[in-house]
Structures are given as C-alpha cells and as structure tokens.
Design an enzyme around this catalytic site. Structure first.
Site, PDB file in Angstrom:
ATOM      1  N   GLU A 163       0.741  -1.368   0.106  1.00 25.08           N
ATOM      2  CA  GLU A 163       0.019   0.401   0.091  1.00 25.08           C
ATOM      3  C   GLU A 163       0.643   1.175  -0.232  1.00 25.08           C
ATOM      4  OE1 GLU A 163      -2.737   1.489   3.815  1.00 25.08           O
ATOM      5  OE2 GLU A 163      -3.494   1.959   2.464  1.00 25.08           O
ATOM      6  N   GLU A 164       2.012   0.775   0.286  1.00 25.50           N
ATOM      7  CA  GLU A 164       2.542   2.152   0.741  1.00 25.50           C
ATOM      8  C   GLU A 164       3.449   2.350  -0.280  1.00 25.50           C
ATOM      9  OE1 GLU A 164       0.470   2.487   3.791  1.00 25.50           O
ATOM     10  OE2 GLU A 164       1.691   3.933   3.126  1.00 25.50           O
ATOM     11  N   ASP A 178      -0.536  -4.378   2.766  1.00 25.88           N
ATOM     12  CA  ASP A 178      -1.416  -3.550   3.783  1.00 25.88           C
ATOM     13  C   ASP A 178       0.106  -3.932   5.068  1.00 25.88           C
ATOM     14  OD1 ASP A 178      -3.699  -1.756   4.631  1.00 25.88           O
ATOM     15  OD2 ASP A 178      -2.745  -1.443   4.796  1.00 25.88           O
ATOM     16  N   LEU A 238       0.372  -1.615   7.227  1.00 20.87           N
ATOM     17  CA  LEU A 238      -0.447  -1.011   8.640  1.00 20.87           C
ATOM     18  C   LEU A 238      -2.241  -0.835   8.781  1.00 20.87           C
ATOM     19  CD1 LEU A 238      -0.738   1.243  10.928  1.00 20.87           C
ATOM     20  CD2 LEU A 238       0.668  -0.726  11.779  1.00 20.87           C
ATOM     21  N   GLU A 270      -5.729  -5.656   1.004  1.00 20.75           N
ATOM     22  CA  GLU A 270      -7.297  -5.492   2.351  1.00 20.75           C
ATOM     23  C   GLU A 270      -8.310  -7.063   2.357  1.00 20.75           C
ATOM     24  OE1 GLU A 270      -7.824  -1.424   1.967  1.00 20.75           O
ATOM     25  OE2 GLU A 270      -6.768  -1.383   4.277  1.00 20.75           O
TER      26      GLU A 270
HETATM   27  O1  LIG Z   1     -11.382   6.094   8.576  1.00 22.22           O
HETATM   28  P1  LIG Z   1     -13.324   5.812   7.857  1.00 22.22           P
HETATM   29  O2  LIG Z   1     -13.312   6.372   6.563  1.00 22.22           O
HETATM   30  O3  LIG Z   1     -13.766   5.150   8.836  1.00 22.22           O
HETATM   31  O4  LIG Z   1     -11.957   4.836   7.022  1.00 22.22           O
HETATM   32  C1  LIG Z   1     -11.944   3.200   7.753  1.00 22.22           C
HETATM   33  C2  LIG Z   1     -10.920   2.004   7.343  1.00 22.22           C
HETATM   34  O5  LIG Z   1      -9.596   2.590   6.259  1.00 22.22           O
HETATM   35  C3  LIG Z   1      -9.433   1.540   7.218  1.00 22.22           C
HETATM   36  O6  LIG Z   1      -8.472   2.517   8.173  1.00 22.22           O
HETATM   37  C4  LIG Z   1      -7.988   1.873   5.674  1.00 22.22           C
HETATM   38  O7  LIG Z   1      -6.833   1.050   5.810  1.00 22.22           O
HETATM   39  P2  LIG Z   1      -5.116   2.097   6.393  1.00 22.22           P
HETATM   40  O8  LIG Z   1      -5.818   2.212   7.063  1.00 22.22           O
HETATM   41  O9  LIG Z   1      -4.425   1.139   6.192  1.00 22.22           O
HETATM   42  O10 LIG Z   1      -5.082   3.271   4.976  1.00 22.22           O
HETATM   43  C5  LIG Z   1      -9.863   0.775   7.209  1.00 22.22           C
HETATM   44  O11 LIG Z   1      -8.725  -0.156   8.055  1.00 22.22           O
HETATM   45  C6  LIG Z   1     -10.976   1.071   7.763  1.00 22.22           C
HETATM   46  O12 LIG Z   1     -12.234   0.177   8.304  1.00 22.22           O
HETATM   47 MG   LIG Z   2      -5.810  -0.665   5.564  1.00 22.17          MG
HETATM   48 MG   LIG Z   3      -2.686   0.649   5.474  1.00 22.33          MG
END
Ligand SMILES: O=P(O)(O)OC[C@H]1O[C@](O)(COP(=O)(O)O)[C@@H](O)[C@@H]1O
Ligand SMILES: [Mg+2]
Ligand SMILES: [Mg+2]
Length: 347
Positions: free
Chosen positions: A89-90, A108, A110, A275
């Site tokens: 992802e990074e 992913d 993190l 993911e």
């Molecule tokens: O902040 P939102 O829009 O609720 O999204 C939360 C979602 O985004 C995520 O954090 C996306 O993943 P990343 O943190 O790896 O970008 C999911 O883990 C989580 O369910």
């Molecule tokens: Mg994620």
């Molecule tokens: Mg991530």
C-alpha cells in the site's frame, strides 16, 4: 508443548517444494510482525510512530511513520524468502526482491493507521500469490490475479495481545504471539465463524452517501425488533478493518465499507489486492463470506494495483442478505408499515 506457527506450517508443507516456499514466506512475515508488535507496544515511541509524513500513493490517505517503518521491516524480512516481487500500500509500484523466486507478496503493512496515535488496535495484512507464467514478476500485471489464486493470506492485529490469523487453503488458523519466546502459538487450526450474529460494523457518518438499497439494509437493522428484521442489533466501528475482522473471526458479525458518492469513494475505501483478497480468503475458509455487494471478492480480477473495492464480509447469512437487498428485482419497497415484511429483501 503447545503447537506453534512453525510446527503448523511444517506439518502442512511436508516435502512439497511450493508449499515449503510458502512456508518460508509466512515464517518471514510472522517474524517481521513480531517486531512490529514490539514497536507498536513501545509507548514512548507512539508520538514518533503516528507522525504524518504526507499523503499516500493516491493522495487520499495520510501516510504515517509507522506505515513506512512496518513496510520496511516486512520488505527486509522477505529478502530472505523465496519472493520475486513485493507490492505494498505504501509504494506506487511493486519492487524486485529475489530474481527467479516463485512467489509474490502484497501487503497492507499497517491497517488502521488513523488509530496509531489513539492507541487503538491496528494490524498488518498480507497475501501470497504465485508468480504467473509469461508475465514480468516485477510488474503491476503480475499481481492482477483472481483472489482465489492466492496461495496463502492473513493478518496480524496488534491489540492488548498480538494475534495472527492466516490460511494456506486448509481452513483459517488462529495464533497468538508469546512475547517471551517471540513465537506464535496455535490457538485453533480451523476457526468457524457463526452463520449469523447480531453485530454490524459500518461508518454511519456516511449514511447519506450510500446507495438507497444499502441504506435500507442498515435502516432496517436500526429499526430493531420493531422493524422488518424483528430483532435488535448492536453496532461497532473501530476504523481498523483488521480489528473488525478479528472480532468477526472470534464471534461473527458483518463489516461493511460500501461504495459511496464522496470523491474517491465511488469504489469504497478498502483495497482489493492487499486488503479485501486476504480477508476474503480467511472468511471463506472459515465458513463465512466476502462480497462487493453482489460478487464474491475472491472471484474478482484486479485491473490496478491499488484499486479500491466495496467490501462486505462476515457471517454468511448476513452477507447474503445484503446482496438480496442490493439485487432484489424491481423498486425497493417503500418505507411504510405496509411493507414491514420485505419479502425477497429479507429472504
Ligand atoms: O476512517 P474511515 O473512513 O471510517 O475508514 C476506516 C477504514 O480505513 C482503514 O483504516 C483503511 O486502511 P488503512 O488504515 O491501511 O488506510 C480501514 O482499516 C478502516 O476500516
Ligand atoms: Mg488498510
Ligand atoms: Mg495501511
């Protein structure tokens, strides 16, 4: 002596060379996640790890110091494993690891990054694929394989304790990290997710942006026993998909990150390759389900490395019911007591 990840994988791999290659990759990833777990648990580091470095690859998600550090730890660990290319992802594009190796890894590093500074559970998600024939392994196209072609996938969650959940295609196995020995101990070789449950996870602040039919599914849950579902439900939203997935692995439920009308969210928020695919494999291997609202996630074929996908996963009956709402023929039933039974919609 309690079985460990190494013991479980050695039994599964036996003398099969492909399985042994997958085993080596999973052992390398597990080692990196044990290090990430220790870093995440180091309180004084928290401020540094949650520092925002800027925007991620597509200019929407913020990139945090821990995203980058976790990514570097995973890449470093995989240099010693039979991996030809690494996608993350990074990073915009895949990077070469070991020329001629038989496997690809997508991660992913993190998940749940917005929770790093709030000390809420976060995790790592990984997917292992074969190097396809006749395609440059260090290309985006090499990763455009159907989800069902994954050889292994899993996640770790860095919570009060660290858990690892993975599948090599023979069920979904659950491990926990023993910090004293640094090894993952086997809890269950075959997790089974209840077919139904009373918990749903969705970011309700997006209610006005959803498709009408998806909104109706949620509204019917909110009406509880007075509504067409004739039962009360509970809601969770941790904003860390792996944490929600782990709750569902442990006690069932449903997670929904649907498409919505906001810019950048017309295909939802979660990424298909690193993911949705891994989580979908774990769900199907434990008797649950994962779809984009209509199609099983594992049947999808990516066209872009970082493409997003609407993601609905969890207890099978709940996921299937969402599809019924989204695909029922004709106009959706008007919201009136006359339509308290939605026929097909709640079949
Ligand atoms: O902040 P939102 O829009 O609720 O999204 C939360 C979602 O985004 C995520 O954090 C996306 O993943 P990343 O943190 O790896 O970008 C999911 O883990 C989580 O369910
Ligand atoms: Mg994620
Ligand atoms: Mg991530």
């Amino acid at each position: 002596m309690a079985d460990t990840l190494d013991g479980y994988l050695a039994r599964w791999a036996g003398t099969d060379p492909t399985r042994d290659a997958v085993r080596k990759v999973l052992v390398a990833i597990a080692g990196a996640t044990a290090t990430i777990s220790a870093i995440v648990a180091d309180g004084p580091l928290a401020g540094e790890l949650s520092a925002t470095l800027g925007k991620g690859a597509d200019g929407y998600d913020e990139q945090k110091e821990l995203d980058v550090r976790a990514d570097a730890l995973l890449f470093e660990a995989l240099k010693g494993a039979p991996v030809a290319a690494y996608a993350s992802e990074e990073a915009e594009l895949p990077v070469a690891v070991n020329a001629g190796a038989p496997l690809l890894v997508a991660v992913d590093p993190l998940d749940g990054s917005s929770n790093i500074d709030t000390d809420v559970t976060i995790g790592t998600i990984f997917s292992v694929l074969p190097v396809p024939d006749d395609i440059d392994p260090v290309s985006e196209a090499a990763f455009f394989q159907k989800g069902r072609d994954q050889l292994a996938a899993g996640y770790t969650v860095y919570g009060p304790h660290t858990a690892l959940v993975l599948s090599v295609g023979e069920g979904t196995a659950h491990f926990v990290l023993d910090r004293t020995s640094g090894t993952y101990r086997l809890i269950s070789e075959r997790v089974t997710i209840p077919a139904s449950a009373k918990e749903f996870a969705i970011n309700m602040s997006n209610h006005r942006h959803w498709d009408d039919r998806l909104r109706l599914y949620i509204d019917d849950l909110l009406q509880g026993k007075d509504g067409p579902r004739e039962a009360d439900y509970n809601m969770r939203w941790i904003a860390s998909m792996v944490a929600e997935a782990h709750r569902i692995i442990i006690r069932g439920g449903i997670y929904l990150y649907p498409a919505d009308t906001r810019a950048g969210y017309t295909q939802g928020r979660l990424r298909l390759i690193y993911e949705a695919f891994p989580i979908a494999l774990l769900m199907e291997q434990s008797g649950a389900a994962a779809t984009d609202g209509r199609t099983p996630i594992l049947d999808l074929v990516p066209e872009k490395l970082h493409q997003r996908v609407p993601l609905i996963f969890g207890s099978r009956e709940k996921v299937e019911r969402v599809s019924n709402y989204l695909t029922a023929p004709g106009e959706i039933a008007e919201r009136s007591p006359l339509f308290s039974k939605r026929g097909l919609l709640t079949a």
